[in-house]
Design an enzyme around this catalytic site. Structure first.
Site, PDB file in Angstrom:
ATOM      1  N   GLN A  22      42.051  48.276  71.573  1.00 57.25           N
ATOM      2  CA  GLN A  22      43.384  47.762  71.915  1.00 57.25           C
ATOM      3  C   GLN A  22      44.475  48.313  71.001  1.00 57.25           C
ATOM      4  O   GLN A  22      45.624  47.915  71.095  1.00 57.25           O
ATOM      5  CB  GLN A  22      43.389  46.237  71.972  1.00 57.25           C
ATOM      6  CG  GLN A  22      43.172  45.537  70.641  1.00 57.25           C
ATOM      7  CD  GLN A  22      42.936  44.046  70.821  1.00 57.25           C
ATOM      8  OE1 GLN A  22      41.885  43.615  71.272  1.00 57.25           O
ATOM      9  NE2 GLN A  22      43.937  43.232  70.470  1.00 57.25           N
ATOM     10  N   ALA A  42      41.548  37.397  60.017  1.00 52.92           N
ATOM     11  CA  ALA A  42      42.789  37.107  59.289  1.00 52.92           C
ATOM     12  C   ALA A  42      43.325  35.767  59.788  1.00 52.92           C
ATOM     13  O   ALA A  42      44.492  35.643  60.197  1.00 52.92           O
ATOM     14  CB  ALA A  42      43.811  38.223  59.454  1.00 52.92           C
ATOM     15  N   HIS A  73      45.214  30.086  64.602  1.00 51.42           N
ATOM     16  CA  HIS A  73      43.824  30.211  65.056  1.00 51.42           C
ATOM     17  C   HIS A  73      43.089  28.868  64.929  1.00 51.42           C
ATOM     18  O   HIS A  73      42.322  28.482  65.793  1.00 51.42           O
ATOM     19  CB  HIS A  73      43.067  31.235  64.196  1.00 51.42           C
ATOM     20  CG  HIS A  73      43.563  32.639  64.316  1.00 51.42           C
ATOM     21  ND1 HIS A  73      44.177  33.302  63.280  1.00 51.42           N
ATOM     22  CD2 HIS A  73      43.524  33.500  65.355  1.00 51.42           C
ATOM     23  CE1 HIS A  73      44.481  34.519  63.672  1.00 51.42           C
ATOM     24  NE2 HIS A  73      44.114  34.668  64.916  1.00 51.42           N
ATOM     25  N   GLY A  88      45.858  31.759  72.156  1.00 54.99           N
ATOM     26  CA  GLY A  88      47.166  31.256  71.760  1.00 54.99           C
ATOM     27  C   GLY A  88      48.254  31.682  72.751  1.00 54.99           C
ATOM     28  O   GLY A  88      48.211  32.780  73.310  1.00 54.99           O
ATOM     29  N   HIS A 124      44.737  32.152  60.545  1.00 56.70           N
ATOM     30  CA  HIS A 124      45.827  31.308  60.038  1.00 56.70           C
ATOM     31  C   HIS A 124      45.813  30.000  60.828  1.00 56.70           C
ATOM     32  O   HIS A 124      44.953  29.802  61.719  1.00 56.70           O
ATOM     33  CB  HIS A 124      47.170  32.034  60.147  1.00 56.70           C
ATOM     34  CG  HIS A 124      47.425  32.624  61.505  1.00 56.70           C
ATOM     35  ND1 HIS A 124      47.559  31.858  62.640  1.00 56.70           N
ATOM     36  CD2 HIS A 124      47.546  33.914  61.918  1.00 56.70           C
ATOM     37  CE1 HIS A 124      47.770  32.633  63.678  1.00 56.70           C
ATOM     38  NE2 HIS A 124      47.745  33.895  63.284  1.00 56.70           N
ATOM     39  N   ARG A 178      49.930  39.523  61.619  1.00 55.12           N
ATOM     40  CA  ARG A 178      50.797  40.648  61.234  1.00 55.12           C
ATOM     41  C   ARG A 178      51.986  40.208  60.366  1.00 55.12           C
ATOM     42  O   ARG A 178      52.664  41.051  59.785  1.00 55.12           O
ATOM     43  CB  ARG A 178      51.301  41.390  62.474  1.00 55.12           C
ATOM     44  CG  ARG A 178      50.210  42.175  63.170  1.00 55.12           C
ATOM     45  CD  ARG A 178      50.766  43.133  64.200  1.00 55.12           C
ATOM     46  NE  ARG A 178      49.764  44.078  64.647  1.00 55.12           N
ATOM     47  CZ  ARG A 178      49.026  43.947  65.766  1.00 55.12           C
ATOM     48  NH1 ARG A 178      49.190  42.903  66.547  1.00 55.12           N
ATOM     49  NH2 ARG A 178      48.134  44.862  66.090  1.00 55.12           N
TER      50      ARG A 178
HETATM   51  O1  PAF Z   1      44.646  37.965  70.338  1.00 58.58           O
HETATM   52  C1  PAF Z   1      43.751  38.566  69.711  1.00 58.58           C
HETATM   53  O2  PAF Z   1      43.468  38.260  68.551  1.00 58.58           O
HETATM   54  C2  PAF Z   1      43.000  39.705  70.381  1.00 58.58           C
HETATM   55  O3  PAF Z   1      43.829  40.409  71.245  1.00 58.58           O
HETATM   56  C3  PAF Z   1      41.724  39.244  71.094  1.00 58.58           C
HETATM   57  C4  PAF Z   1      42.029  38.298  72.251  1.00 58.58           C
HETATM   58  C5  PAF Z   1      40.793  38.540  70.111  1.00 58.58           C
HETATM   59  C6  PAF Z   1      40.981  40.442  71.686  1.00 58.58           C
HETATM   60  O4  PAF Z   1      40.637  41.361  70.709  1.00 58.58           O
END
Ligand code: PAF
Length: 321
Positions: free
Chosen positions: A88, A59, A64, A174, A61, A214
């Protein structure tokens, strides 16, 4: 040079050439298996090239994409990982709803210097009878570690796996997830993973809202309210910089956020390296951390507390509406 490496390079080069001729460069090659990832990275290493890893859950943006730009300053080869990591997410969180937009993500990556995308399946990452987890203590106490107790174990475990699978020289995360960044840096050092972990600054919408996958959950009304998280945080940060007492400023921030419609999870000032709570900001590097739920969406943000305010985050002296 290995076959996967050659394919990656040929794809990238033909993409670059096409970019000059047409508006649609080809996306980077995707591998889904650890063995193929290792094959490609062995080729990069054999050519003496440094590898940067940019782990994501997709996803993608502009936030990233800025990590990739940052990575390009430190390495010749860039690998982006796309994996929505189930470990997670707790029961009842948004694992199923989390946006999965691989085709769009690849189209965005086509325009960037990305050599390879690693997008494993959950089974590839967590085969049958998987029984190991990585736990980082101390830094995970408080902030998101309190409201999401499972979160950092899941992040540390998957990132440790990504690091050992890809063996990058550097990795970029980030600063929006500042606690996560510190946890990963600690883990990489403690476990001698040989990866230098960089943080890249938060990228914001014009109205100040920190970019997050999100944010897609926000309806129109919530989207209009969401930037107040940043605006009110900037106001609180500026009061602290101006010498107002931290506990009083934080109490004010919590009540203003609540009035604006947020359910506040935390609003705290912490040391920017150890994350120990700070009631007084002296010479130590300090940061303001906030997390709040708006409707169904949990938003987080953070700001440095500098003696000299950064121009980018300057807020008007008056209280934001
Ligand atoms: O920040 C994220 O997108 C996630 O927590 C990560 C670091 C890719 C681990 O799944």
């Amino acid at each position: 040079m290995t076959e996967a490496n050659e394919r990656a390079r040929a794809e990238r080069e033909s993409g670059e050439q096409r970019e000059t001729k047409t508006a649609a460069p080809s996306p980077p090659p995707v591998v889904r298996r650890v063995a193929d990832l290792r094959d490609a990275t062995a080729g990069f290493r054999a050519d003496g090239e440094r590898i940067a890893l940019v782990p994501t859950m997709g996803a993608l943006h502009a936030g990233h994409l800025s990590l990739i730009t940052h990575a390009a300053r430190h390495a010749e080869r860039i690998i982006v990982t796309i994996f929505v990591n189930p470990t997670q997410f707790a029961e009842g969180e948004d694992l199923d709803a989390y946006p999965r937009t691989e085709a769009d993500d690849l189209a965005k990556l086509a325009r960037l210097p990305v050599d390879l995308v690693y997008a494993p399946s959950p089974r590839e990452m967590y085969p049958d009878r998987f029984a190991t987890s990585v736990s980082v203590t101390g830094l995970t106490d408080g902030l998101c570690g309190t409201s999401r107790p499972h979160f950092f174990g899941g992040v540390a475990t998957v990132v440790c796996k990504l690091f050992t699978q890809a063996r990058p020289d550097i990795a970029v995360f980030g600063e929006k997830d500042f606690q996560q960044l510190l946890v990963i840096r600690r883990m990489a050092r403690d476990l001698d993973l040989g990866v230098e972990v960089f943080g890249a600054p938060i990228v914001r919408e014009n109205d100040g809202l920190a970019l997050s996958s999100r944010n897609a959950y926000l309806d129109e009304k919530a989207r209009a309210t969401a930037p107040k998280l940043h605006a009110l945080s900037v106001h609180a940060r500026n009061l602290i910089v101006d010498g107002h007492a931290v506990p009083k400023v934080l109490a004010g921030l919590r009540s203003r956020l609540t009035e604006a419609g947020f359910a506040v999870d935390y609003a705290e000032v912490r040391h920017a390296e150890t994350l120990s709570p700070l009631d007084i900001v002296g010479d130590a590097p300090a940061r303001l951390f906030v997390a709040a739920v708006l409707g169904e969406t949990r938003l987080i943000d953070n700001l440095p507390i500098e003696r000299q305010r950064g121009w980018a985050d300057q807020a008007p002296a008056h209280e934001p509406r």
